[in-house]
Enzyme design. Structure first.
Site, short mmCIF file in Angstrom:
data_model
loop_
_atom_site.label_atom_id
_atom_site.label_comp_id
_atom_site.label_asym_id
_atom_site.label_seq_id
_atom_site.Cartn_x
_atom_site.Cartn_y
_atom_site.Cartn_z
N ARG A 176 0.82 -1.22 0.00
CA ARG A 176 0.00 0.00 0.00
C ARG A 176 0.85 1.27 0.00
NH1 ARG A 176 -5.01 -1.09 -0.12
NH2 ARG A 176 -5.64 1.04 0.35
N LEU A 177 2.08 1.16 -0.46
CA LEU A 177 2.94 2.33 -0.62
C LEU A 177 2.79 2.84 -2.05
CD1 LEU A 177 6.06 1.00 1.33
CD2 LEU A 177 4.29 2.58 2.13
#
Length: 198
Positions: A176-177
């Protein structure tokens, strides 16, 4: 690992992403959410199809007497969102709305299938309908009115262009970066670019 977004010009990047979507998405890669605003200030969103992109902006067509048409004419600002789930990408676009020229509307209308052109005459889009038979009756009336190949464009049917002030490209990244790059329209046709936290 997917590479971060490196483009410095949004239209070229959008066209590249759209080409990938056209090669991989099963249905309507040009589908986009269109958000307008009701007269009393509530957001109003629906899916429409992108039908053109040029140096001025993103083009779509509709019945201008429909709910969305009325909202866009009353408050000519809108937002678009493209989401290509299989590619794990999203593009958001915000800006002013303008009507396309009569010539642009005529040219696109002429490419539509015959029944779609007749439907533009038959449908009182967004208004109450008593049942399917009423719509089919209106379509039969349009067919009788225009029996030949020539079906003129209804005066209430045409296109809008969203003139981007802001475009955001979102790309899924591990853990989720995610990668987010925003292009802001700047004077002289340039773009101011910033990267956002995911």
């Amino acid at each position: 690992m997917t590479a971060p977004i490196a483009a410095t010009e949004p239209y070229a990047l959008f066209r590249a992403w759209m080409a990938e979507a056209e090669a991989s998405e099963a249905n309507d890669p040009n589908a986009m959410s269109l958000a307008s605003c009701t007269p009393d200030g509530f957001p109003s969103v629906r899916i429409v199809l992108l039908k053109g992109l040029d140096e001025r902006g993103f083009v779509f067509f509709t019945n201008k007497q429909s709910r969305k048409g009325g909202e866009l004419l009353a408050n000519p600002r809108a937002a678009l969102a493209f989401h290509w789930k299989s590619l794990r990408r999203q593009v958001r676009v915000e800006g002013a709305i303008e009507e396309v020229t009569e010539a642009e509307s005529d040219a696109y209308y002429a490419t539509r299938p015959r029944l779609s052109r007749l439907g533009a005459w038959a449908s009182q889009q967004s208004r109450p309908l008593s049942g399917r038979a009423e719509l089919e009756g209106a379509l039969a009336e349009a067919e009788a009115r225009f029996p030949g190949a020539e079906i003129p464009r209804p005066p209430h049917w045409g296109g809008f262009r969203l003139l981007p002030a802001r475009l955001e490209f979102w790309q899924d990244m591990p853990f989720r970066l995610h990668d987010r790059r925003v292009f802001h329209a700047a004077p002289g046709g340039d773009w101011r670019i910033e990267t956002l936290y995911p």
